[in-house]
Design a protein around this motif. Structure first.
Motif, PDB file in Angstrom:
ATOM      1  N   ASN A 134     -11.377 -73.694  27.055  1.00 41.00           N
ATOM      2  CA  ASN A 134     -11.354 -72.224  26.615  1.00 41.00           C
ATOM      3  C   ASN A 134     -10.415 -71.427  25.759  1.00 41.00           C
ATOM      4  O   ASN A 134     -10.437 -70.173  25.991  1.00 41.00           O
ATOM      5  N   ALA A 137     -11.791 -68.881  23.297  1.00 39.26           N
ATOM      6  CA  ALA A 137     -12.345 -67.584  23.948  1.00 39.26           C
ATOM      7  C   ALA A 137     -11.200 -66.734  24.446  1.00 39.26           C
ATOM      8  O   ALA A 137     -11.507 -65.511  24.706  1.00 39.26           O
ATOM      9  N   GLU A 145     -19.654 -67.910  23.682  1.00 44.52           N
ATOM     10  CA  GLU A 145     -19.448 -69.530  23.396  1.00 44.52           C
ATOM     11  C   GLU A 145     -20.959 -70.030  23.510  1.00 44.52           C
ATOM     12  O   GLU A 145     -21.869 -69.722  24.164  1.00 44.52           O
TER      13      GLU A 145
END
Length: 231
Positions: A134, A137, A145
């Motif tokens: 991740n 992000a 996403e």
């Protein structure tokens, strides 16, 4: 006797990524070495609803697999494209997409440091695999996403790999490292090469030692590093 023209004579290089890098294979053979291909992960395109691409200013790709899956859709988009790595960019450009940003080092960790200065407050879509970290992000901007493909471990190949001895194994992703360890693979009897410091860290966290890591995170550069180690 060592032959400087064929420095990999007697060496076996094992590739473990989801796609066999033909250019790197040819380079090993040029230097007198042998190759094996035991992919430790496989990918399959996920059948899911398409995002509304018109909402996004940037599309972000961190792997060739996500780029290839996206290109299969033959979509038109006004969004700018960011890619981590030459091969990822190459896949996109071969299908007519223009890559507007690449980080100075082909790593998501470097990407998240450099990209915000370029993108500002843009809306971004990270197109990823199911096991992707991740990191993207975590940037201080709007990042949605979309999982475009599933990643699964090929344990049968990991079982074959762990039985080998005296070879150099190239790991190109933390997922490949996880597959190898899940099959009970250890680090004894092999030399270990890593593409990228994220993969390097995954190996070290699993108790391994990395013998080769290139400054530029590509397969051809890792082969050149292995060749240097032969002299």
């Amino acid at each position: 006797m060592f032959d400087p023209e064929f420095p990999l004579t007697g060496e076996t290089i094992v590739f473990t990524g989801s796609n066999q890098p033909e250019e790197a294979v040819e380079l090993v053979e040029k230097f007198g070495g042998k190759t094996l291909y035991y992919p430790l992960i496989e990918t399959s395109v996920r059948q899911s609803q398409l995002p509304d691409f018109e909402r996004y200013d940037w599309l972000i790709f961190t792997s060739g697999n996500s780029a290839e899956a996206f290109c299969q859709l033959h979509l038109a988009t006004h969004a700018k494209i960011a890619a981590v790595g030459e091969k990822t960019a190459e896949v996109l450009e071969q299908h007519g997409y223009q890559v507007s940003f690449m980080p100075s080092v082909y790593s998501a960790d470097v990407f998240v440091k450099e990209f915000p200065a370029v993108a500002g407050e843009a809306n971004c879509l990270f197109i990823k695999g199911s096991l992707a970290r991740n990191t993207i992000a975590s940037m201080p901007m709007k990042v949605d996403e979309w999982i475009i493909y599933e990643t699964t471990f090929k344990i049968e190949n990991a079982e074959k790999l762990k039985a080998l001895d005296g070879v150099t194994v190239i790991f190109a992703s933390p997922s490949a490292v996880s597959a190898y360890r899940e099959a009970g693979g250890d680090w004894s009897g092999i030399r270990v090469a890593a593409i990228g410091h994220v993969t390097e860290n995954a190996i070290r966290q699993e108790g391994g030692t990395v013998d080769f890591i290139p400054e530029k995170y590509t397969y051809t550069e890792i082969i050149n590093e292995i060749v240097k180690g032969s002299f």
